[in-house]
Design an enzyme around this catalytic site. Structure first.
Site, PDB file in Angstrom:
ATOM      1  N   SER A 143       0.802  -1.234  -0.144  1.00  0.00           N
ATOM      2  CA  SER A 143      -0.042   0.020   0.023  1.00  0.00           C
ATOM      3  C   SER A 143       0.972   1.300  -0.010  1.00  0.00           C
ATOM      4  CB  SER A 143      -0.792  -0.021   1.061  1.00  0.00           C
ATOM      5  OG  SER A 143      -1.889   0.942   1.072  1.00  0.00           O
ATOM      6  N   ASP A 197       0.299  -3.996  -4.212  1.00  0.00           N
ATOM      7  CA  ASP A 197      -0.694  -3.388  -4.384  1.00  0.00           C
ATOM      8  C   ASP A 197      -0.214  -1.747  -3.846  1.00  0.00           C
ATOM      9  OD1 ASP A 197      -3.134  -3.171  -5.768  1.00  0.00           O
ATOM     10  OD2 ASP A 197      -4.461  -2.971  -3.752  1.00  0.00           O
ATOM     11  N   HIS A 199      -7.406  -5.166  -1.522  1.00  0.00           N
ATOM     12  CA  HIS A 199      -5.976  -4.548  -1.323  1.00  0.00           C
ATOM     13  C   HIS A 199      -5.104  -5.652  -0.504  1.00  0.00           C
ATOM     14  CE1 HIS A 199      -3.649  -0.918  -1.163  1.00  0.00           C
ATOM     15  NE2 HIS A 199      -3.956  -0.693   0.308  1.00  0.00           N
TER      16      HIS A 199
END
Ligand SMILES: *[C@@H]1O[C@H](CO)[C@@H](O)[C@H](O)[C@H]1NC(C)=O
Length: 324
Positions: free
Chosen positions: A145, A173, A236
């Site tokens: 992230s 991601d 995610h």
């Protein structure tokens, strides 16, 4: 549970909008390298990274993996750290280090492009110090992230300081929010390390859609929710879940992917002649381009996963803990 997820999403949307303009610098002093063995956790301030060397369990002959987590609103960082440290400790051939960025980023009202760069610079300095006591080629940076962008910035700052490049940064991601509001932030890009591999699992929503690595993997294609996920947070998270699965011994080839430009072509077997290659732990640093693959909705996620082996992971974690 569902309400909680919804609120989390709303708050992440708010924070990423221009309505919040707080310019608060992260408290770097609270950023630590957390060295995690099956038996203990050691906390070392990032700028004292050479002190890792003094810890008996730290083995400079092993690979050193550094995980940078995201931001608590969209990432359960402690779970990511627990699961990835367990997988690497089951392999047994790495020093596993985590940086829980959430613990200092959470004290802010927002994280901005500026903060991300600053955190990365700070980390880059810590890694430059570390590279004086462990071989550079043994260092692998992994970021989930927001953490992926911090890794990119760390790679660039490492290069500024040392004139060398980190060997590998893996982006799980890489986050999309905050970086499309007119703020000038490159984020994790090819060139930030000798090799940048990226796994996209929530493209276009919490995660970036565009390929910015040397190699970009799109499990289940360029869709926001991979098989088995009904929320964007689930999607995610899948990036690290896939990666964790691939780390366990025997699972290196669970996620075989083909260089391709769509899922449709993949399913029709029209991807061209480039040989299939593994996503995750065993991704080779000479891969280039976009890769597609099918995945399962539950663990083991890899199409070449094996239930029996999966049960052995659980055993591995327990066994390691029992030996302490
Ligand atoms: C699954 O993994 C187990 C344990 O590693 C192995 O003995 C078995 O042969 C594997 N099964 C298949 C179908 O590959």
């Amino acid at each position: 549970m569902f309400h909680q997820l919804l609120i989390l999403f709303v708050s992440s949307t708010l924070v990423s909008s221009n309505s919040v303009q707080t310019r608060v610098m992260p408290d770097m002093a609270t950023m630590n390298f957390q060295f995690i063995t099956p038996c203990a956790k050691y906390s070392i301030p990032i700028l004292s990274s050479k002190d890792l060397y003094k810890i008996k369990a730290f083995d400079e002959n092993k690979q050193t993996v550094i995980l940078v987590t995201g931001w608590r609103t969209t990432v359960d960082s402690s779970q990511t750290i627990d699961e990835l440290s367990k997988a690497y400790n089951c392999r047994g051939d790495v020093n596993f280090i985590a940086i829980d960025v959430a613990s200092c980023v959470d004290t802010l009202f927002t994280w901005s492009a500026l903060n991300t760069e600053k955190l990365g610079e700070y980390l880059g300095k810590g890694i430059a110090d570390l590279a004086q006591v462990v071989p550079l080629e043994s260092i692998h940076l992994i970021g989930h992230s927001l953490g992926a962008h911090i890794c990119g910035s760390a790679g660039r700052s490492f290069t500024t300081l040392t004139d060398e490049k980190l060997p590998r940064i893996t982006g799980l991601d890489p986050a999309k929010p905050c970086f499309n509001e007119g703020e000038d932030l490159t984020g994790l890009m090819r060139g930030d390390a000798d090799f940048v591999d990226i796994i996209h699992t929530n493209p276009g929503v919490l995660g970036r859609r565009d390929p910015t690595g040397d190699v970009d993997f799109y499990p289940d294609g360029i869709i926001p929710l991979p098989t088995g996920c009904y929320t964007i947070l689930c999607a995610h998270e899948r990036a690290w879940r896939y990666y964790v699965e691939s780390v366990y011994p025997g699972n290196e080839n669970n996620f075989m992917a083909k260089r391709c430009n769509s899922m449709t072509k993949l399913k029709q077997n029209r991807c061209g002649k480039t040989p299939a290659a593994p996503m995750g732990y065993a991704t080779s640093s000479n891969l280039r381009g976009n890769y597609f693959l099918e995945v399962r909705g539950s663990s083991p996620f890899g199409m070449d996963g094996n239930k029996t082996r999966e049960e052995q992971y659980v055993w591995c974690g327990t066994d390691l803990a029992n030996k302490c």
